[in-house]
Scaffold this active site. Structure first.
Site, PDB file in Angstrom:
ATOM      1  N   ARG A   1       0.836  -1.199   0.000  1.00 62.77           N
ATOM      2  CA  ARG A   1       0.000   0.000   0.000  1.00 62.77           C
ATOM      3  C   ARG A   1       0.871   1.250   0.000  1.00 62.77           C
ATOM      4  O   ARG A   1       2.081   1.194   0.182  1.00 62.77           O
ATOM      5  CB  ARG A   1      -0.903   0.016   1.246  1.00 62.77           C
ATOM      6  CG  ARG A   1      -0.133   0.005   2.549  1.00 62.77           C
ATOM      7  CD  ARG A   1      -0.989   0.354   3.750  1.00 62.77           C
ATOM      8  NE  ARG A   1      -0.283   0.113   5.006  1.00 62.77           N
ATOM      9  CZ  ARG A   1       0.615   0.917   5.535  1.00 62.77           C
ATOM     10  NH1 ARG A   1       0.960   2.033   4.906  1.00 62.77           N
ATOM     11  NH2 ARG A   1       1.207   0.625   6.690  1.00 62.77           N
TER      12      ARG A   1
ATOM     13  N   GLY B   1       1.688   5.137   1.702  1.00 55.31           N
ATOM     14  CA  GLY B   1       1.874   5.564   3.080  1.00 55.31           C
ATOM     15  C   GLY B   1       3.116   4.959   3.706  1.00 55.31           C
ATOM     16  O   GLY B   1       3.965   4.361   3.048  1.00 55.31           O
ATOM     17  N   LYS B   2       3.198   5.123   5.032  1.00 53.75           N
ATOM     18  CA  LYS B   2       4.383   4.678   5.760  1.00 53.75           C
ATOM     19  C   LYS B   2       4.019   3.636   6.807  1.00 53.75           C
ATOM     20  O   LYS B   2       3.085   2.866   6.627  1.00 53.75           O
ATOM     21  CB  LYS B   2       5.080   5.894   6.373  1.00 53.75           C
ATOM     22  CG  LYS B   2       5.634   6.853   5.316  1.00 53.75           C
ATOM     23  CD  LYS B   2       6.679   7.771   5.905  1.00 53.75           C
ATOM     24  CE  LYS B   2       7.387   8.582   4.858  1.00 53.75           C
ATOM     25  NZ  LYS B   2       8.598   9.239   5.402  1.00 53.75           N
TER      26      LYS B   2
ATOM     27  N   THR C   1       2.694   1.891  10.284  1.00 58.91           N
ATOM     28  CA  THR C   1       1.659   2.079  11.289  1.00 58.91           C
ATOM     29  C   THR C   1       1.517   0.794  12.095  1.00 58.91           C
ATOM     30  O   THR C   1       2.247  -0.181  11.877  1.00 58.91           O
ATOM     31  CB  THR C   1       0.318   2.486  10.647  1.00 58.91           C
ATOM     32  OG1 THR C   1      -0.575   2.932  11.681  1.00 58.91           O
ATOM     33  CG2 THR C   1      -0.319   1.332   9.902  1.00 58.91           C
ATOM     34  N   TRP C   2       0.587   0.813  13.022  1.00 54.83           N
ATOM     35  CA  TRP C   2       0.315  -0.354  13.873  1.00 54.83           C
ATOM     36  C   TRP C   2      -1.149  -0.719  13.751  1.00 54.83           C
ATOM     37  O   TRP C   2      -2.010   0.157  13.603  1.00 54.83           O
ATOM     38  CB  TRP C   2       0.644  -0.025  15.332  1.00 54.83           C
ATOM     39  CG  TRP C   2       0.196  -1.075  16.318  1.00 54.83           C
ATOM     40  CD1 TRP C   2       0.877  -2.205  16.673  1.00 54.83           C
ATOM     41  CD2 TRP C   2      -1.015  -1.095  17.077  1.00 54.83           C
ATOM     42  NE1 TRP C   2       0.160  -2.932  17.602  1.00 54.83           N
ATOM     43  CE2 TRP C   2      -1.000  -2.262  17.858  1.00 54.83           C
ATOM     44  CE3 TRP C   2      -2.112  -0.237  17.168  1.00 54.83           C
ATOM     45  CZ2 TRP C   2      -2.056  -2.598  18.721  1.00 54.83           C
ATOM     46  CZ3 TRP C   2      -3.161  -0.564  18.012  1.00 54.83           C
ATOM     47  CH2 TRP C   2      -3.122  -1.729  18.794  1.00 54.83           C
TER      48      TRP C   2
ATOM     49  N   ALA D   1      -5.983   6.350  10.381  1.00 56.05           N
ATOM     50  CA  ALA D   1      -4.970   6.389   9.319  1.00 56.05           C
ATOM     51  C   ALA D   1      -5.535   5.737   8.068  1.00 56.05           C
ATOM     52  O   ALA D   1      -6.371   4.835   8.136  1.00 56.05           O
ATOM     53  CB  ALA D   1      -3.712   5.655   9.770  1.00 56.05           C
TER      54      ALA D   1
ATOM     55  N   GLY E   1      -4.287   4.194   4.179  1.00 52.72           N
ATOM     56  CA  GLY E   1      -3.255   3.819   3.215  1.00 52.72           C
ATOM     57  C   GLY E   1      -3.869   2.850   2.221  1.00 52.72           C
ATOM     58  O   GLY E   1      -4.460   1.848   2.619  1.00 52.72           O
TER      59      GLY E   1
ATOM     60  N   PHE F   1      -8.467   1.777   5.771  1.00 50.14           N
ATOM     61  CA  PHE F   1      -8.348   2.648   6.937  1.00 50.14           C
ATOM     62  C   PHE F   1      -8.208   1.829   8.214  1.00 50.14           C
ATOM     63  O   PHE F   1      -8.606   0.662   8.293  1.00 50.14           O
ATOM     64  CB  PHE F   1      -9.562   3.572   7.059  1.00 50.14           C
ATOM     65  CG  PHE F   1     -10.860   2.853   7.363  1.00 50.14           C
ATOM     66  CD1 PHE F   1     -11.232   2.562   8.671  1.00 50.14           C
ATOM     67  CD2 PHE F   1     -11.717   2.466   6.339  1.00 50.14           C
ATOM     68  CE1 PHE F   1     -12.421   1.892   8.958  1.00 50.14           C
ATOM     69  CE2 PHE F   1     -12.909   1.806   6.609  1.00 50.14           C
ATOM     70  CZ  PHE F   1     -13.259   1.519   7.926  1.00 50.14           C
TER      71      PHE F   1
ATOM     72  N   CYS G   1       3.259   6.807  10.692  1.00 50.98           N
ATOM     73  CA  CYS G   1       3.041   7.476   9.394  1.00 50.98           C
ATOM     74  C   CYS G   1       4.184   8.423   9.041  1.00 50.98           C
ATOM     75  O   CYS G   1       4.033   9.300   8.189  1.00 50.98           O
ATOM     76  CB  CYS G   1       1.708   8.222   9.379  1.00 50.98           C
ATOM     77  SG  CYS G   1       0.290   7.166   9.737  1.00 50.98           S
TER      78      CYS G   1
END
EC number: 2.3.1.181
Length: 265
Positions: free
Chosen positions: A73, A75-76, A78-79, A184, A186, A198, A215
């Site tokens: 995906r 974006g960066k 995340t958890w 968030a 992505g 999301f 992110c």
């Protein structure tokens, strides 16, 4: 758009392993491209897991070597984990796909859901997702006994909140009255069909975000619906509300192809 199909994959004790959900996304993606299934939204919880989008930098990953799943995906890092409602809309959109418009629709559904619970949220220019805005900078409390004029994040591009104590932790952004992300987003688009989606923080332990640079954002933090409302809120309570607004926003949308400007001769 055509009617959406919602699939509630698993929550709580039945939370869905990330790899299993990713495999299911790919299966439905192929079926949707072939017009064998309608537009579909998967809704679920994951066991604790860090995932990194294509733009994630090494410096944003956990310092202690905690495993991270690299995904396709945008974006960066995340958890995902307990207390977080995750949604994966798999939709066929007109090509060339207007990715930004798709992201805005997902944001809108979550903004409306938060409003129904009495929480005002918004977008932040240049940053995807749904946000709770903080106080103006001049009204925020000092960090670590220093005035905001000496906030190292303002002058040090490599400032790492993970090495500078709890006062800088992303999970404490609400106490600092800073902007904080509650959801968030992505996504990936392949062959005109969307994947990923999301993650909406309902009532997770946000300390999980303190191991990473969520992110890739160093000057803001994370929050949850329960944390902002100051009361217990459950996934079970939030699930039908989010589903209703996703249906309303996505089914009533009229997606159009992204405008491609022709190069001048």
């Amino acid at each position: 758009m055509s009617e959406l199909r919602f699939v509630r994959m698993g929550f709580g004790a039945d939370a869905v392993d990330y790899q299993e959900a990713w495999d299911e996304q790919r299966r439905i993606h192929a079926a949707r491209f072939a017009d064998e299934v309608p537009d579909t939204v998967l809704l679920l919880e994951h066991p604790p897991v860090y995932t990194a989008g294509r733009r994630t930098e090494d410096s944003e990953r956990p310092l202690d070597g905690t495993p991270v799943i690299d995904v396709d995906r945008g974006g960066k890092i995340t958890w995902h984990g307990p207390g977080q409602l995750v949604g994966y809309p798999i939709q066929k959109l007109p090509r060339p796909v207007d990715v930004v418009a798709h992201v805005r629709r997902l944001e809108e559904a979550i903004i409306r859901a938060c409003a129904e619970f009495g929480l005002e949220t918004t977008r932040v220019e240049g940053r995807s997702g749904v946000w709770v805005l903080g106080d103006p900078v001049e009204r925020r409390p000092a960090l670590g006994g220093l005035s905001l004029d000496f906030d190292p994040r303002l002058t040090d591009e490599e400032f790492d909140p993970r090495l500078n104590g709890p006062e800088y932790a992303p999970s404490n952004a609400g106490q600092r009255r800073e902007d904080r992300k509650i959801a968030a987003i992505g996504i990936r688009v392949a062959k005109g069909v969307t994947m990923h989606g999301f993650s909406f923080n309902v009532n997770p332990d946000n300390a999980w975000f303190d191991r990473i640079i969520p992110c890739g954002i160093r000057d803001a933090g994370v929050t949850s619906l329960a944390g902002e409302l100051g009361r217990e809120v459950t996934i079970e309570e939030v699930l039908p509300v989010v589903e209703r607004y996703l249906r309303d926003v996505l089914e009533n949308a009229e997606p159009r192809p992204r405008v491609v400007e022709k190069a001048s001769a």
